[in-house]
Write a protein that holds these residues in place. Structure first.
Motif, PDB file in Angstrom:
ATOM      1  N   LEU A  25     -11.174  -4.961   2.269  1.00 31.73           N
ATOM      2  CA  LEU A  25     -10.762  -3.874   1.383  1.00 31.73           C
ATOM      3  C   LEU A  25      -9.723  -3.034   2.122  1.00 31.73           C
ATOM      4  CD1 LEU A  25     -10.914  -1.857  -0.980  1.00 31.73           C
ATOM      5  CD2 LEU A  25     -12.965  -0.894   0.075  1.00 31.73           C
ATOM      6  N   PHE A  26      -8.528  -3.010   1.590  1.00 28.90           N
ATOM      7  CA  PHE A  26      -7.452  -2.213   2.180  1.00 28.90           C
ATOM      8  C   PHE A  26      -7.438  -0.855   1.492  1.00 28.90           C
ATOM      9  CE2 PHE A  26      -6.518  -6.611   2.895  1.00 28.90           C
ATOM     10  CZ  PHE A  26      -5.979  -6.657   4.170  1.00 28.90           C
ATOM     11  N   MET A  27      -7.669   0.195   2.264  1.00 25.03           N
ATOM     12  CA  MET A  27      -7.695   1.555   1.706  1.00 25.03           C
ATOM     13  C   MET A  27      -6.612   2.400   2.352  1.00 25.03           C
ATOM     14  SD  MET A  27     -11.716   2.688   1.417  1.00 25.03           S
ATOM     15  CE  MET A  27     -11.521   4.072   0.287  1.00 25.03           C
ATOM     16  N   GLY A  28      -6.141   3.411   1.640  1.00 27.76           N
ATOM     17  CA  GLY A  28      -5.173   4.348   2.193  1.00 27.76           C
ATOM     18  C   GLY A  28      -3.952   3.629   2.736  1.00 27.76           C
ATOM     19  N   HIS A  60      -0.610   3.244  -5.517  1.00 26.63           N
ATOM     20  CA  HIS A  60       0.203   4.137  -6.338  1.00 26.63           C
ATOM     21  C   HIS A  60       0.811   5.249  -5.472  1.00 26.63           C
ATOM     22  CE1 HIS A  60       1.533   6.041 -10.003  1.00 26.63           C
ATOM     23  NE2 HIS A  60       1.045   7.193  -9.550  1.00 26.63           N
ATOM     24  N   ALA A  61      -0.030   5.849  -4.605  1.00 25.91           N
ATOM     25  CA  ALA A  61       0.432   6.951  -3.758  1.00 25.91           C
ATOM     26  C   ALA A  61       1.537   6.498  -2.804  1.00 25.91           C
ATOM     27  CB  ALA A  61      -0.746   7.531  -2.971  1.00 25.91           C
ATOM     28  N   LEU A  62       1.456   5.239  -2.369  1.00 27.35           N
ATOM     29  CA  LEU A  62       2.453   4.713  -1.430  1.00 27.35           C
ATOM     30  C   LEU A  62       3.654   4.103  -2.153  1.00 27.35           C
ATOM     31  CD1 LEU A  62      -0.066   2.961   0.980  1.00 27.35           C
ATOM     32  CD2 LEU A  62       1.356   4.915   1.592  1.00 27.35           C
ATOM     33  N   GLY A  63       3.567   4.028  -3.475  1.00 26.89           N
ATOM     34  CA  GLY A  63       4.664   3.434  -4.243  1.00 26.89           C
ATOM     35  C   GLY A  63       4.772   1.933  -4.047  1.00 26.89           C
ATOM     36  N   LEU A  64       3.638   1.301  -3.740  1.00 23.80           N
ATOM     37  CA  LEU A  64       3.651  -0.159  -3.533  1.00 23.80           C
ATOM     38  C   LEU A  64       3.149  -0.878  -4.775  1.00 23.80           C
ATOM     39  CD1 LEU A  64       2.149  -0.428   0.073  1.00 23.80           C
ATOM     40  CD2 LEU A  64       4.531  -0.804  -0.602  1.00 23.80           C
TER      41      LEU A  64
END
Lengths: 96, 142
Positions: B62-65, B108-112
């Motif tokens: 699980l990739f978070m943040g 979303h926060a990283l724009g990816l």
């Protein structure tokens, strides 16, 4: 039920957001080390989504002089209480 | 939206969650919260995943943040020739580690977008993250 431990202050680090995101509806949160700063009345609001399920480790509060400054809605537990919480939990998940 | 509309939406979400939950079972969930190069945490987390898989455990990642950046395509060596983690990522498939979850909000926060990543991923909501915590026997955070 899982126990989540958090050792970073919400004033310093946004790790608490990941912790909250991962907490199920009956999971418990134990603040340890610098995380116990989150038990201060000004900072405990970060944990309002899990109110009533927030614990702070007495030994770490004492070491920082924060024991008397804890918010009322935070349960203070000592190391024996920490062990009890881990016994009750299916597993313990660490956030740092 | 009408009350009924809300109920229907909630029902659909629960159904979608249940569908995903069956996919999300495993022995070990490794949570990766750091990108490549900045620290050794990503490498250590991937190493743990590979070791567990080598011993026959079913492993999910699980990739978070900012950990989501670990999957961005086109990674290379550090400026001083430090090894990156791309080679390890390429080995995941060989170890049957195919459940790669990414935190939707972080993406979303990283724009990816999923198409920016080098491996196929499942984007997960907070509710699905919570479900993954209970459907894996062990959870390790890196």
């Amino acid at each position: 039920m899982n126990l989540h431990t958090l050792n970073r202050s919400p004033a310093d680090s946004r790790v608490y957001q990941q912790t909250l995101q991962a907490m199920g509806h009956d999971d418990q949160l134990l603040l340890i080390e610098d995380g116990v700063q989150g038990a201060l009345p000004q900072l405990v609001r970060y944990f309002e989504d899990v109110e009533g399920r927030v614990y702070a480790l007495k030994e770490d509060l004492e070491a920082r002089g924060l024991l008397g400054l804890c918010a009322d809605n935070v349960h203070v537990v000592d190391v024996d209480g920490f062990i009890e919480l881990t016994e009750q939990a299916d597993k313990t998940i660490t956030w740092y | 939206m009408s009350k009924r509309g809300f109920a229907k939406e909630a029902e659909e979400e629960v159904r979608a969650m249940n569908d995903t939950q069956t996919d999300l079972q495993g022995d070990l969930l490794v949570i990766l919260r750091h990108g490549p190069h900045g620290s050794s945490l990503l490498r250590e987390g991937l190493d743990m995943a590979l070791v567990a898989a080598a011993f026959g455990r079913r492993v999910s990642l699980l990739f978070m943040g900012t950990g989501c950046t670990a999957l961005v395509s086109g990674q290379g060596q550090g400026p001083l020739g430090q090894k990156g983690t791309q080679a390890t990522l390429n080995m995941l498939e060989m170890y049957d580690i195919e459940t790669l979850l990414v935190e939707s909000e972080a993406m979303h926060a990283l724009g990816l977008k999923a198409c920016d990543l080098s491996l196929p991923v499942i984007e997960v909501s907070p509710a699905q993250i919570q479900a993954a915590m209970t459907t894996h026997r062990l959870v390790a955070t890196f």
